[in-house]
Design a protein around this motif. Structure first.
Motif, short mmCIF file in Angstrom:
data_model
loop_
_atom_site.label_atom_id
_atom_site.label_comp_id
_atom_site.label_asym_id
_atom_site.label_seq_id
_atom_site.Cartn_x
_atom_site.Cartn_y
_atom_site.Cartn_z
N SER A 1 -15.78 -12.95 -12.04
CA SER A 1 -16.17 -14.28 -12.46
C SER A 1 -17.24 -14.29 -13.55
O SER A 1 -17.27 -15.18 -14.39
N MET A 2 -18.12 -13.26 -13.59
CA MET A 2 -19.24 -13.27 -14.51
C MET A 2 -19.18 -12.22 -15.61
O MET A 2 -19.96 -12.30 -16.56
N PHE A 3 -18.31 -11.22 -15.50
CA PHE A 3 -18.28 -10.13 -16.47
C PHE A 3 -16.85 -9.75 -16.83
O PHE A 3 -15.93 -9.84 -16.01
N GLY A 4 -16.69 -9.31 -18.08
CA GLY A 4 -15.42 -8.76 -18.55
C GLY A 4 -15.67 -7.53 -19.38
O GLY A 4 -16.76 -7.34 -19.94
N GLY A 5 -14.66 -6.68 -19.47
CA GLY A 5 -14.81 -5.45 -20.24
C GLY A 5 -13.79 -4.42 -19.82
O GLY A 5 -12.64 -4.75 -19.49
N VAL A 6 -14.21 -3.16 -19.82
CA VAL A 6 -13.32 -2.04 -19.52
C VAL A 6 -13.91 -1.24 -18.37
O VAL A 6 -15.12 -0.98 -18.33
N SER A 7 -13.04 -0.82 -17.45
CA SER A 7 -13.45 -0.02 -16.30
C SER A 7 -12.49 1.15 -16.15
O SER A 7 -11.27 0.97 -16.24
N ALA A 8 -13.03 2.34 -15.90
CA ALA A 8 -12.22 3.53 -15.68
C ALA A 8 -12.72 4.25 -14.43
O ALA A 8 -13.94 4.32 -14.20
N GLU A 9 -11.79 4.79 -13.64
CA GLU A 9 -12.16 5.41 -12.37
C GLU A 9 -11.31 6.65 -12.14
O GLU A 9 -10.12 6.68 -12.47
N LEU A 10 -11.93 7.67 -11.54
CA LEU A 10 -11.24 8.90 -11.15
C LEU A 10 -11.64 9.21 -9.72
O LEU A 10 -12.82 9.16 -9.36
N LEU A 11 -10.64 9.53 -8.87
CA LEU A 11 -10.89 9.79 -7.46
C LEU A 11 -10.25 11.11 -7.06
O LEU A 11 -9.09 11.38 -7.39
N TRP A 12 -11.03 11.94 -6.34
CA TRP A 12 -10.51 13.16 -5.72
C TRP A 12 -10.47 12.95 -4.23
O TRP A 12 -11.47 12.66 -3.59
N LYS A 13 -9.26 13.05 -3.64
CA LYS A 13 -9.11 12.83 -2.19
C LYS A 13 -7.92 13.64 -1.68
O LYS A 13 -6.77 13.25 -1.81
N PRO A 14 -8.17 14.83 -1.09
CA PRO A 14 -7.09 15.58 -0.45
C PRO A 14 -6.51 14.81 0.73
O PRO A 14 -7.22 14.05 1.41
N VAL A 15 -5.23 15.03 1.00
CA VAL A 15 -4.51 14.27 2.02
C VAL A 15 -5.15 14.40 3.39
O VAL A 15 -5.26 13.42 4.13
#
Length: 726
Positions: free
Chosen positions: A555-569
């Protein structure tokens, strides 16, 4: 199309909803009485207790309590949660009328409590609890106590015995619970005095169990399942309210009350307090483990057994696999069976002995439920020679895990009394490759367009002038999935009524106003864009997942977001990193931006503690440019309920942060199927903060990775394995 055009149906849940017949109050054994009620009575602080004083018994594990009590111009609204079998946590909002001092006509305060059950009641020993009351506030309600409670059979013999049971309580209190009838200062240390102008929010360790101590006690007689009466000796002098400011007149240390169990969930009470005041209370108790409505869903398709190899060896021939259209034919037969369960084929690969299905689940909150339904459909369609099923749940195009089940185990164990445990013992959980080589896709899954329209409620809490403010109106949401992992989504809102924008308190923050200008946003426009973004999610390699999102993220911010996740099963640990560059949106929440921009992001560690408890630590830079960390502890129930608390400490001092000293709050998610009694993945979520300031404010980004990924991994699937054959 994957989804038909869908409309969001509002779900109304009346607070006074009856949950069934009255509950039994006690159970008898060998002449002693043990409390087994799943609705223990509460005191005016919304915790197990007498009238104003605490008792030692704990709430049932997982119990959630909402209580309202009022007497002498003092109103307390309390949310309590039995976070573990021994630990109870509470948040309370207090209003004191006719304060008429220190700049307040009505004084309002926020309290946090925690209590620990040291000993459970037994045949010989009482329950014993130690508690901290208002341990991180301004201190007006601050007090500590040690209390013991024991239940007994009512006096009398045979038919002359009085009905019900009696519980006797005795304790020792400090702080305001040690202000009347003091027996001295056991630890010989003075206690800091209450200052109503303090910002509060910090842990008041220097006052715990300090100063004078006083005894308190009382008795509760639970006459039957419906009625109970109480009497107590109070150790609270109400010095700020009665002695100093004359909010009410206190002429006695004794309090009396009568309570009526209106329904399984709702208890009402009336009281006579401190020789001068009439009080009332309402106590609503819910338990996430006990749904309002029993789950109703179509019975699963029976497993189609194959003929034995000896009776029909031709059925196990593999020449069918040589046909160029074999997999396509099987997909077209499998797809409608899956669609009946709200499952859709992302990809399918079939060899003479093994089939791998990657599917999207749109119906079941439990991934295990979806895996079981997929296995049954495969058993009906696949040729007899296909012995191994690799079932891969997906989320937004990401393959989450590979659940490997032998078809012969399904056939042998379907009607076994221990089928769930036996099947789990022979089921494999492993990594799924980012892409399934040689597979065919689901055909008509993408592109997909879905939309919904319905009401929204945007609450705002704890304004000193209006403790509860809210805007409400109509929202329209839409999502367009171009291909696997590609999504364009957004939401438009139209405000119909509300009073958030009518607040007369402008922000006094000395930090960049990234959250405290909510009033200006509420005044900006009645029709506005809540979110509008595009995202790409994919599995980058073994155990790693990625997301990129751009647009009007919140609601208050716009832009670009990037995420990386490491999660073994099969790992309880996950690690993630998120980087964002955002600008502050215009107050009308159209397409424009203001001048303020910030680079923000966090590195995160997630750990499944076991027994349905989760811990998350986020370290990084927040929207106001401050740097610090957020710790979140959450309890997740297997039906989808989530209740947790968080706290954030950054390099912003408590003085610069302002009221509350640091960011903290309670987050809750309630699955809609808990009320409806039919499968759905929809849930209602919300966060309660004692005060919303600019320090420790984190960007809100749609579809963060961890919860998506974890829902399809081993602990989540195996933890609900009893649902696999449902």
């Amino acid at each position: 199309m994957l989804h038909a055009l869908k409309r969001l149906i509002p779900v109304a849940v009346p607070l006074g909803l009856a949950f069934g017949a009255g509950t039994g109050a006690m159970a008898q054994s060998g002449g002693d009485i043990y409390p087994v009620s799943d609705q223990p009575s509460l005191n005016f602080y919304g915790l197990p207790g007498l009238v104003d004083m605490p008792e030692a018994q704990a709430l049932p594990d997982g119990q959630l309590v909402l209580s309202v009590s009022s007497f002498g111009g003092i109103t307390r609204n309390t949310l309590s949660f039995q976070a573990t079998p021994r630990i109870t946590a509470s948040f309370r909002y207090v209003g004191i009328q006719d304060w008429n001092s220190d700049g307040f006509e009505t004084y309002r305060d926020r309290n946090f409590d925690v209590r620990f059950l040291l000993n459970r009641e037994s045949r010989i020993w009482p329950a014993v609890t130690v508690g901290l009351q208002d341990f991180a506030g301004t201190g007006i309600n601050a007090g500590e106590y040690v209390v013991a409670s024991k239940s007994f059979a009512t006096p009398g013999i045979g038919a002359a015995r009085l009905p019900g049971t009696v519980r006797v309580t005795a304790g020792l209190g400090w702080g305001r619970l040690g202000s009347s009838g003091s027996i001295g200062n056991p630890f010989g240390t003075e206690r800091p005095t209450f200052n109503p102008n303090e910002t509060g929010g910090s842990f008041s360790v220097d006052q715990w169990f300090r100063g004078p101590a006083a005894p308190f006690g009382g008795v509760e007689w639970q006459i039957n399942d419906t009625f109970g009466v109480k009497a107590e000796y109070s150790s609270d002098a109400y010095l700020p309210e009665a002695a100093q400011r004359g909010v009410f007149t206190r002429t006695s240390r004794f309090n009396f009350g009568a309570e009526y169990q209106y329904s399984k969930a709702l208890r009402l009470g009336a009281y006579y307090l401190y020789g001068s005041e009439i009080g009332i209370s309402a106590q609503l108790q819910l338990n996430p483990k006990r749904p309002v409505t029993d789950m109703r869903q179509p019975a699963p398709r029976p497993i189609q057994p194959r003929p034995s190899r000896t009776s029909d060896p031709a059925a196990y021939a593999t020449d069918w696999a040589a046909a160029p259209s074999a997999t396509l034919t099987l997909r077209d037969r499998l797809a409608p069976l899956l669609r009946q369960s709200g499952l859709y084929i992302e990809a399918l690969s079939v060899t003479p002995t093994q089939a791998e299905l990657r599917f999207l689940n749109t119906r079941y909150l439990s991934t295990t439920n979806a895996v079981g339904r997929a296995a049954r459909a495969m058993a009906q369609v696949m040729p007899a020679s296909v012995e191994t099923f690799r079932i891969v749940p997906t989320s937004e195009g990401m393959a989450l895990s590979a659940v490997t089940i032998r078809r012969s185990d399904l056939e042998a164990l379907e009607f076994d009394p221990q089928a769930h445990d036996a099947l789990l013992a022979v089921t494999g959980f492993g990594e799924a490759a980012p892409r399934l080589a040689g597979a065919i896709d689901g055909g008509d899954v993408y592109p997909d367009f879905s939309w919904s329209i319905g009401p929204y409620l945007n609450p705002s809490y704890f304004d000193p002038d209006e403790p509860i403010r809210a805007d409400f109106g109509v929202k329209a949401s839409a999502e367009y999935r171009l291909a696997s992992g590609w999504l364009v989504g957004g939401q438009v809102r139209h405000r119909l009524a509300g009073n958030i924008g009518s607040s007369n308190r402008p922000s006094n923050s000395v930090l960049p106003r990234v959250r405290t200008n909510a009033r200006e946003y509420a005044r900006g426009a009645d029709t506005y864009i809540e979110t509008l973004y595009g995202s790409r999610q994919w599995k980058t390699g073994q155990n790693t997942y990625a997301r990129v999102t751009a647009g009007y993220l919140e609601s208050m911010f716009g832009g670009v977001s990037a995420e990386l996740l490491w999660k073994p099963v099969s790992s309880r640990l996950a690690l993630g990193a998120e980087a964002n560059y955002v600008k502050q949106r215009e107050f009308d929440r159209g397409f424009g931006f203001q001048d303020y921009s910030v680079a923000t992001g966090h590195v995160s560690a997630y750990y499944e503690l076991g027994e349905d408890y989760l811990a998350q630590l986020d370290v990084g830079r927040y929207l106001a440019g401050d740097v610090g960390a957020t710790l979140t502890l959450t309890r997740e129930f297997r039906n989808g309920w989530r209740i947790g608390g968080f706290m954030t400490l950054t390099d912003v001092s408590s003085e610069d942060f302002g009221e509350g000293s640091f960011d903290k709050g309670i987050a809750m998610t309630i699955p809609i199927n808990w009320f409806l009694g039919k499968p759905t993945r929809q849930a209602a979520s919300g966060t309660i903060r004692p005060i919303q300031r600019d320090g420790g404010a984190r960007l809100s980004v749609p579809n963060r990775l961890y919860e998506q990924v974890r829902s399809g991994h081993r602990d989540a699937v195996a933890g609900q394995w009893s649902r696999v054959l449902q």
